[in-house]
Design an enzyme around this catalytic site. Sequence first.
Site, PDB file in Angstrom:
ATOM      1  CE  LYS A 166     -39.605  93.822 -26.887  1.00  0.00           C
ATOM      2  NZ  LYS A 166     -38.538  93.325 -26.913  1.00  0.00           N
ATOM      3  CG  HIS A 285     -33.611  89.998 -34.526  1.00  0.00           C
ATOM      4  ND1 HIS A 285     -32.614  89.828 -33.939  1.00  0.00           N
ATOM      5  CD2 HIS A 285     -34.336  91.170 -34.225  1.00  0.00           C
ATOM      6  CE1 HIS A 285     -32.404  90.639 -32.745  1.00  0.00           C
ATOM      7  NE2 HIS A 285     -33.632  91.146 -32.763  1.00  0.00           N
TER       8      HIS A 285
END
Length: 469
Positions: A166, A285
């Site tokens: 992130k 994902h």
Amino acid sequence: SVGFKAGVKEYKLTYYTPEYQTKDTDILAAFRVTPQPGVPPEEAGAAVRAESSTGTWTTVWTDGLTSLDRYKGRCYHXEAVLGEEDQYIAYVAYPLDLFEEGSVTNMFTSIVGNVFGFKALRALRLEDLRIPNAYIKTFQGPPHGIQVERDKLNKYGRPLLGCTIKPKLGLSAKNYGRAVYECLRGGLDFTKDDENVNSQPFMRWRDRFLFCAEAIYKAQAETGEIKGHYLNATAGTCEEMIKRAVFARELGVPIVMHDYLTGGFTANTSLAHYCRDNGLLLHIHRAMHAVIDRQKNHGMHFRVLAKALRLSGGDHIHAGTVVGKLEGERDITLGFVDLLRDDFIEKDRSRGIYFTQDWVSLPGVXPVASGGIHVWHMPALTEIFGDDXRXQFGGGTLGHPWGNAPGAVANRVALEACVKARNEGRDLAVEGNEIIREASKWSPELAAACEVWKEIRFNFKAVDTLDPS
């Protein structure tokens, strides 16, 4: 008279066959059907079967050129849903000849392709599929599977730890690689591209791959452990996706990643075949899944998407956390976690499993717990998922007050403390907080993490829950 008779007929006359005995080679489906007012459940269930097999809205003369009895789907049972006055579970059998071998794309096009827009239905949800052994054997499945991955990484007896880098968007490739290195040297097994990191103007894919590979090799040299970063190969075309996977293989990294729902099953199966042939692990994902699976009365349950992924191919897939910020009720989650990992799963409606499923030795997929989890969740995650799982701490690593590497240390210490306590016979569900507190006494990194996240909770009621039994 003999011959073709035009006109509209009731679906239930042809496609509702309660006397039908299912075959071992049939694909079986359980649909949650909400008919429009005035439409009987048998007619609604038969309409679903017709549209997803041989039927159309009227009798056609070409029906006489084939054997409808051989090729039609059959609604063989309908049952009311307890607590819902207008919902039914309709069970359907599809003959195997309706499906192309080795194609999840064709399987879904047939079973759920057109029928969800039917006017006779207010809502429709595919709850579960039973994939027959004969059809499973036409698929490669996961490139490697759980045991081969452990052998490649030389890591045994515990879940593996990861971290999503992130901020997910905006970092340069060099700063991104630096964040990867800090996490890996601190004790994580993997770091991860976020699902929407592909090849944007601020960080092109080739630069990211190069800096991440440098980070992996530097961290490996310092720790003596095999490390990896889930390099997202998802792209606008299959050709570009494979090009990225080829470059990852040339760099010698162990794993790539794909967004299998936005990328599509055809692309995913192609990438899984490439990964098997070239020794790459494949992380999956599930971006976009909640668009399909979150509403209880319409769409498709994630257990169906999970089964489809095991056929199409992937070594890991995100599967909810039970304890974090994203949707996932415990019994339902454990039901599809078993469907991903185990070779044989018995029917168990208490966990949402409508059919007994035999995977006939198709490799298993490791579930990934990710989303709003931190060190206080470690005992619950270890107890819920066991050893064959991946725990992804994004904010729970990078949000550590001392930085990425201490955040990674805190997670690794917490995990090893939980595994050690479990192996000594302690009850993680009861003693979890005490186990973490004990470990934090000798790990300042863990103590700092415990202080930061001691008040964080995500207490919301799940939308998708089990029916009363």
